[in-house]
Design an enzyme around this catalytic site. Structure first.
Site, PDB file in Angstrom:
ATOM      1  N   ASP A  43       6.924  56.047  57.960  1.00 50.36           N
ATOM      2  CA  ASP A  43       6.203  55.960  56.766  1.00 50.36           C
ATOM      3  C   ASP A  43       5.665  57.131  55.816  1.00 50.36           C
ATOM      4  O   ASP A  43       4.626  57.264  55.507  1.00 50.36           O
ATOM      5  CB  ASP A  43       4.874  54.841  56.790  1.00 50.36           C
ATOM      6  CG  ASP A  43       4.427  54.444  55.634  1.00 50.36           C
ATOM      7  OD1 ASP A  43       5.362  54.199  54.897  1.00 50.36           O
ATOM      8  OD2 ASP A  43       3.224  53.728  55.456  1.00 50.36           O
ATOM      9  N   LEU A 102      -3.983  48.644  54.163  1.00 50.09           N
ATOM     10  CA  LEU A 102      -4.416  48.073  55.419  1.00 50.09           C
ATOM     11  C   LEU A 102      -6.071  48.804  55.691  1.00 50.09           C
ATOM     12  O   LEU A 102      -6.740  48.072  56.443  1.00 50.09           O
ATOM     13  CB  LEU A 102      -3.720  48.242  56.636  1.00 50.09           C
ATOM     14  CG  LEU A 102      -2.421  47.916  56.225  1.00 50.09           C
ATOM     15  CD1 LEU A 102      -1.345  48.216  57.444  1.00 50.09           C
ATOM     16  CD2 LEU A 102      -1.985  46.558  56.197  1.00 50.09           C
ATOM     17  N   GLY A 103      -6.450  49.775  55.184  1.00 45.45           N
ATOM     18  CA  GLY A 103      -7.705  50.465  55.239  1.00 45.45           C
ATOM     19  C   GLY A 103      -8.257  51.347  54.307  1.00 45.45           C
ATOM     20  O   GLY A 103      -7.615  51.393  53.120  1.00 45.45           O
ATOM     21  N   ALA A 156      -6.344  52.320  50.652  1.00 46.92           N
ATOM     22  CA  ALA A 156      -4.761  51.603  51.158  1.00 46.92           C
ATOM     23  C   ALA A 156      -4.763  50.330  51.308  1.00 46.92           C
ATOM     24  O   ALA A 156      -5.736  49.669  51.410  1.00 46.92           O
ATOM     25  CB  ALA A 156      -4.116  52.585  52.148  1.00 46.92           C
TER      26      ALA A 156
END
Length: 506
Positions: free
Chosen positions: A244, A85-86, A83
């Site tokens: 989200d 961010l991670g 993803a």
């Protein structure tokens, strides 16, 4: 449009960070954006270029303070999701950890190396753009751009703090602990830090995988309204919501009896203060009731309209809008002749532009959550009509509000009754003090005025008690005829006292 989407896709992948979030949001708006755009950006929902496992392992070991071989029985080097961010990898807990937690199969989520710097740069750019836009009067009259950017910045920084995400996950799970529609992965706190998060592996059917749902015997048309209701519950009842809910963060998990929705990734959560929640409830009820004036009042309560705004023309516009388009789903609206929309814009455009609109704090995530909800439901059922979910939910809210009104009236009636019960004793105590000489009275007319004031006070209390019992009985009678009738009959007693007390000799 495909060319634009393709260029944006490449840009989002190259930049990563928050730009990918923008692409995920756009890819989920199947209810508004054309398929040429959403299809091209769909890959951003759960796939961006993976970081080599060696770098991910080094970052995880630095955070956990031990080699991965000690922390886990095994870790799959191939990511199940990369993803913005991670990055997530499947893993197995060691025997002792598995015995203590009751879990064996887990997902190890590790922050992308250097993501702190990427987010800092993105936020610096947004702050710069927000500063520029705040100099444009059309924007500054309606939105406090610097505050809006800071609200987004706080949310973004919270999203890269996995301890915060883990706490959000447990809070969300507690709210839905008794709800068979929803499940949440358990957190393995012993293997969780600010940059590493270990969760129960709950991977199942992606919510927009229509073929996968049908293969599992699950009708997508049944999933859409349940998902909408769960999101409504988060916003209008709990006041703590997943901000989200794009398809990459939602699974449908088959069970022995039926299925349930599984939410993951609680980094971006929103809170609705009680005052804003009340305004949103009124907004939903007014929209479902096609009540133009009620909708405008609710918009003002929410804070989107300044209190000083003259809304008569806006009420007329909303009434006209409901009369023509109310109840239509997005699929039906697409079939409406565009000339009708243009005619409406010409007729009421100046009215809307002249009104002092503003975007209140905490509202950005509400809009985002509802936008994504609408998009996911449309992906499940192209002809999905959000009104079909709004109307029964609003009816239930009306029922709840009516119950709250009855409760409030009951409490008020008890308080008034208590006051009426205490008032004679307090008056008697005052008279006793006067007789004992504790209160000096030099004018004989004062005592008569006190007595007259006491009688007036008692009549006022009786009149108020009569009103409370009468309204409470009228509202309650539809659901509970017996109790409602009792309250109506009981209201006669304070009414007689209020009417006759002034005629009795005193």
């Amino acid at each position: 449009m495909r060319r634009f989407a393709r260029r944006f896709h490449v840009l989002a992948v190259d930049l990563g960070g928050l730009m990918t979030k923008v692409g995920q949001f756009m890819s989920s708006r199947l209810d508004v954006l054309p398929p040429e755009i959403t299809a091209e950006l769909e890959g951003l929902q759960d796939e961006v270029p993976a970081v080599p496992f060696e770098r991910i392992a080094a970052a995880a070991e630095a955070e956990l303070g031990m080699p991965l071989e000690r922390a886990f029985a095994s870790v799959d080097p191939h990511p199940i999701a990369a993803a913005s961010l991670g990055q997530a990898h499947r893993a197995r807990l060691g025997p002792l950890d598995a015995m203590e937690t009751g879990l064996s199969e887990v997902v190890l989520k590790v922050q992308r190396p250097g993501i702190d710097d990427i987010v800092a740069v993105d936020l610096a750019a947004l702050r710069k753009v927000g500063g520029w836009l705040s100099r444009v009067r059309l924007v500054s009259d309606r939105v406090d751009m610097p505050s809006l950017v800071e609200e987004f910045a706080v949310t973004s920084l919270e999203e890269i703090d996995y301890l915060h995400e883990a706490a959000n996950s447990e809070r969300f799970a507690a709210l839905f602990a008794d709800d068979a529609r929803v499940s949440v992965p358990a957190v393995v706190w012993e293997r969780t830090t600010r940059r590493v998060l270990t969760l129960q592996d709950v991977t199942a059917i992606k919510i927009t995988d229509v073929d996968g749902l049908r293969a599992a015997g699950i009708d997508p048309a049944e999933v859409a309204p349940v998902f909408a209701e769960v999101m409504f519950d988060q916003l209008f009842t709990h006041g703590f919501f997943h901000a989200d809910p794009h398809p990459g963060n939602l699974f449908v998990t088959p069970r022995a009896e039926g299925w349930r929705l599984t939410f993951i990734d609680f980094g971006m959560m929103g809170e609705v203060p009680a005052t804003l929640r009340g305004g949103l409830r009124k907004l939903l009820i007014a929209a479902a009731s096609r009540d133009g004036r009620g909708l405008v009042d609710a918009i003002r309560d929410v804070g989107v309209l300044l209190p000083s705004a003259d809304t008569r023309e806006l009420e007329r516009a909303m009434t006209h809008l409901f009369g023509r388009f109310g109840g239509m789903g997005f699929a039906e609206l697409r079939e409406v002749d565009p000339r009708e929309f243009r005619a409406f814009a010409v007729e009421f455009g100046d009215v809307v532009r002249a009104l002092p609109f503003q975007l209140p704090e905490n509202f950005l995530l509400v809009i985002r959550a509802m936008s994504l909800t609408s998009g996911v439901c449309s992906a499940l059922v192209p002809s999905f009509n959000l009104w079909d979910s709004v109307e029964p939910y609003a009816a239930q809210l009306i029922e709840d509000e009516r119950g709250n009104v009855v409760d409030d009236l009951g409490r008020e009636a008890l308080e008034i009754a208590g006051l009426a019960w205490r008032l004679p004793r307090r008056a008697d105590a005052l008279i006793t003090r006067i007789e004992d000489g504790d209160v000096a009275i030099e004018s004989p007319r004062l005592e008569r005025r006190v007595a007259r004031l006491e009688r007036t006070g008692r009549r006022l209390v009786s009149a108020t008690l009569f009103g409370g019992l009468l309204i409470g009985g009228a509202i309650l009678r539809a659901d509970d005829p017996v109790l409602g009738t009792v309250l109506l009959v009981a209201s006669v007693v304070p009414l007689l006292h209020a009417v006759l007390a002034g005629r009795l000799p005193g």
